[in-house]
Write a protein that holds these residues in place. Structure first.
Motif, PDB file in Angstrom:
ATOM      1  N   SER A 154      -4.601   7.409  -0.113  1.00 32.66           N
ATOM      2  CA  SER A 154      -4.271   7.770   1.264  1.00 32.66           C
ATOM      3  C   SER A 154      -4.731   6.638   2.177  1.00 32.66           C
ATOM      4  O   SER A 154      -5.870   6.172   2.055  1.00 32.66           O
ATOM      5  N   THR A 199      -6.271   6.145   4.836  1.00 30.93           N
ATOM      6  CA  THR A 199      -7.162   6.694   5.863  1.00 30.93           C
ATOM      7  C   THR A 199      -8.532   6.019   5.851  1.00 30.93           C
ATOM      8  O   THR A 199      -9.453   6.495   6.494  1.00 30.93           O
ATOM      9  N   GLU A 243      -0.006   8.238  -0.009  1.00 32.35           N
ATOM     10  CA  GLU A 243      -0.058   9.646   0.372  1.00 32.35           C
ATOM     11  C   GLU A 243      -0.501   9.747   1.837  1.00 32.35           C
ATOM     12  O   GLU A 243      -1.685   9.902   2.153  1.00 32.35           O
ATOM     13  N   ASP A 244       0.482   9.664   2.719  1.00 33.19           N
ATOM     14  CA  ASP A 244       0.230   9.559   4.153  1.00 33.19           C
ATOM     15  C   ASP A 244       0.731  10.771   4.927  1.00 33.19           C
ATOM     16  O   ASP A 244       1.185  10.641   6.071  1.00 33.19           O
ATOM     17  N   ASP A 266      -1.053  13.074   6.159  1.00 32.88           N
ATOM     18  CA  ASP A 266      -1.962  13.325   7.281  1.00 32.88           C
ATOM     19  C   ASP A 266      -1.735  12.240   8.331  1.00 32.88           C
ATOM     20  O   ASP A 266      -2.441  11.236   8.383  1.00 32.88           O
ATOM     21  N   ALA A 304      -3.688   8.612   9.011  1.00 26.38           N
ATOM     22  CA  ALA A 304      -3.086   7.477   8.319  1.00 26.38           C
ATOM     23  C   ALA A 304      -2.904   6.305   9.289  1.00 26.38           C
ATOM     24  O   ALA A 304      -2.504   6.495  10.435  1.00 26.38           O
ATOM     25  N   GLU A 336      -3.171   0.823   5.046  1.00 35.74           N
ATOM     26  CA  GLU A 336      -2.167   0.652   4.009  1.00 35.74           C
ATOM     27  C   GLU A 336      -2.060  -0.820   3.600  1.00 35.74           C
ATOM     28  O   GLU A 336      -1.998  -1.150   2.406  1.00 35.74           O
ATOM     29  N   TYR A 345      -1.224  18.685   0.226  1.00 33.57           N
ATOM     30  CA  TYR A 345      -1.441  17.821  -0.930  1.00 33.57           C
ATOM     31  C   TYR A 345      -0.865  18.455  -2.189  1.00 33.57           C
ATOM     32  O   TYR A 345      -0.163  17.800  -2.961  1.00 33.57           O
TER      33      TYR A 345
END
Length: 285
Positions: A10, A12, A42-43, A45, A49, A54, A200
Motif C-alpha cells: 500500500s 501509505t 493496493e491503494d 485507501d 495513499a 508509490e 481489503y
C-alpha cells in the motif's frame, strides 16, 4: 499451471525490512519455479495513499534487484469489478448495511451479556450483529455509499459447507476451521467500507483471481484472514490459491515492524550506503 505470485504494498508509507523480506522471498520463489512475479499497488485507501510513496516503492524494489511484469495493477482502477461483486452478493441476500462506528461496536461487544471482554478476530473486534439483528427492511438495490457487512452464517449456509480449508505451505497453524468457528471467531466482516466502496478482503480475492495468482506469499499475520478469503472465493466462484504465510521480521524487542517504524525503512539503509545483499542478510535470506 505456471507459478504466479505477487507483491502488493500500500502506498501509505515507506517500505521497511518486513516488506523487503516478503518481496524478496516471493520474487525468489517465482524465479526458482520459472514462474511469474507481479506487482499490485493496493491503494483503495485514497485518504492515505500518496503518489510519492508509490514512486519510492518502485525505487526500493528496483534497488533490491526485483523485477516485475508490466503493467502494474492499481486497485483504485478496479472499482467497477468490486462493485459488481458487491451487487451480486447483495442480490443473494448475503450483505447488509451497517451504521455502527468503532465506539458502537466496542460498547456492544463489551456489554455484560457479551462477557465483558471483546473477542478479536482477523477483521478486528468480532461484530456483535447489531445491524443484522435490527431487522430493518433492506433496500431493493445495493446502497452505493453504505458500509456493508457479510452475513457470515447465511454465507456458510449458502455454501452448504461444515468447514473451510485452506492450502497452506509454510505456516504451522490449523488449516481448517469449522463453520461454527468461523461464525464465532471471525463473524460478519466488513466487505465494503463507507469511505472506500470496497475492503481489503473483497479486493484481494478479486484481484488475485483477476491476475491469475496461483501462490499468495505474505506474512503470518494474515494467516487467519485466509479463512475469510476462502469463504469469499467460494461465494464468488473464484479459484483458491496456495498460501505461503512466512515469518514476520521483528525489531529488537520482538515487535512486528510497521510503516511507522521509519528507522527500518529501506530508503534509510540505501542512504547509509548499504547494498541489496546486506538487506538480504539482515532478513535471513
Amino acid at each position: 499451471m505456471t507459478f504466479t505470485t505477487r507483491f502488493a504494498p500500500s502506498p501509505t508509507g515507506p517500505l521497511h525490512l518486513g516488506h523487503a523480506y516478503s518481496a524478496l522471498l516471493a520474487h525468489d520463489m517465482a524465479q526458482a519455479a520459472q514462474g511469474r512475479f507481479l506487482l499490485r499497488i493496493e491503494d483503495i485507501d485514497r485518504s492515505r495513499a500518496r503518489t510519492e510513496w508509490e514512486e519510492l516503492i518502485f525505487e526500493d524494489l528496483i534497488w533490491l534487484g526485483i523485477a516485475w511484469e508490466a503493467p502494474v495493477m492499481r486497485q483504485s482502477e478496479q472499482m467497477d469489478r468490486y462493485r459488481s461483486a458487491l451487487e451480486m452478493l447483495w442480490n443473494q441476500g448475503l450483505l447488509y448495511a451497517c451504521s455502527c462506528n468503532r465506539r458502537d461496536i466496542l460498547a456492544a461487544a463489551t456489554a455484560p451479556q457479551e462477557g465483558g471482554s471483546p473477542l478479536v478476530g482477523p477483521d478486528g473486534i468480532v461484530y456483535p450483529g447489531t445491524c443484522r439483528h435490527a431487522g430493518a427492511r433492506a433496500p431493493a438495490a445495493c446502497p452505493p455509499e453504505a458500509a456493508l457487512r457479510l452475513d457470515m452464517a447465511a454465507a456458510l449456509r449458502r455454501l452448504g459447507l461444515s468447514e473451510i480449508r485452506i492450502d497452506e505451505r509454510i505456516h504451522q497453524g490449523p488449516c481448517v476451521k469449522s463453520a461454527g468457528e468461523i461464525i464465532e471467531t471471525i463473524g460478519d466482516i466488513v466487505i465494503a467500507r463507507r469511505d472506500m466502496g470496497t475492503s481489503y478482503h473483497l479486493s484481494v480475492v478479486l484481484d488475485d483471481a483477476h491476475q491469475g495468482i496461483t501462490d499468495v506469499v505474505r506474512g503470518a499475520d494474515l494467516f487467519e484472514a485466509s479463512f475469510i478469503h476462502a469463504v469469499l472465493q467460494r461465494l464468488l466462484g473464484l479459484p483458491a490459491p496456495r498460501y505461503h504465510h512466512h515469518r514476520l521480521i521483528r525489531d529488537a524487542a520482538g515487535k512486528r515492524l510497521a510503516k511507522r517504524d521509519d528507522a527500518k525503512a529501506i530508503r534509510k539503509y540505501r542512504a547509509e550506503g548499504l547494498r541489496p545483499e546486506d538487506i538480504r542478510a539482515m532478513v535471513g535470506l
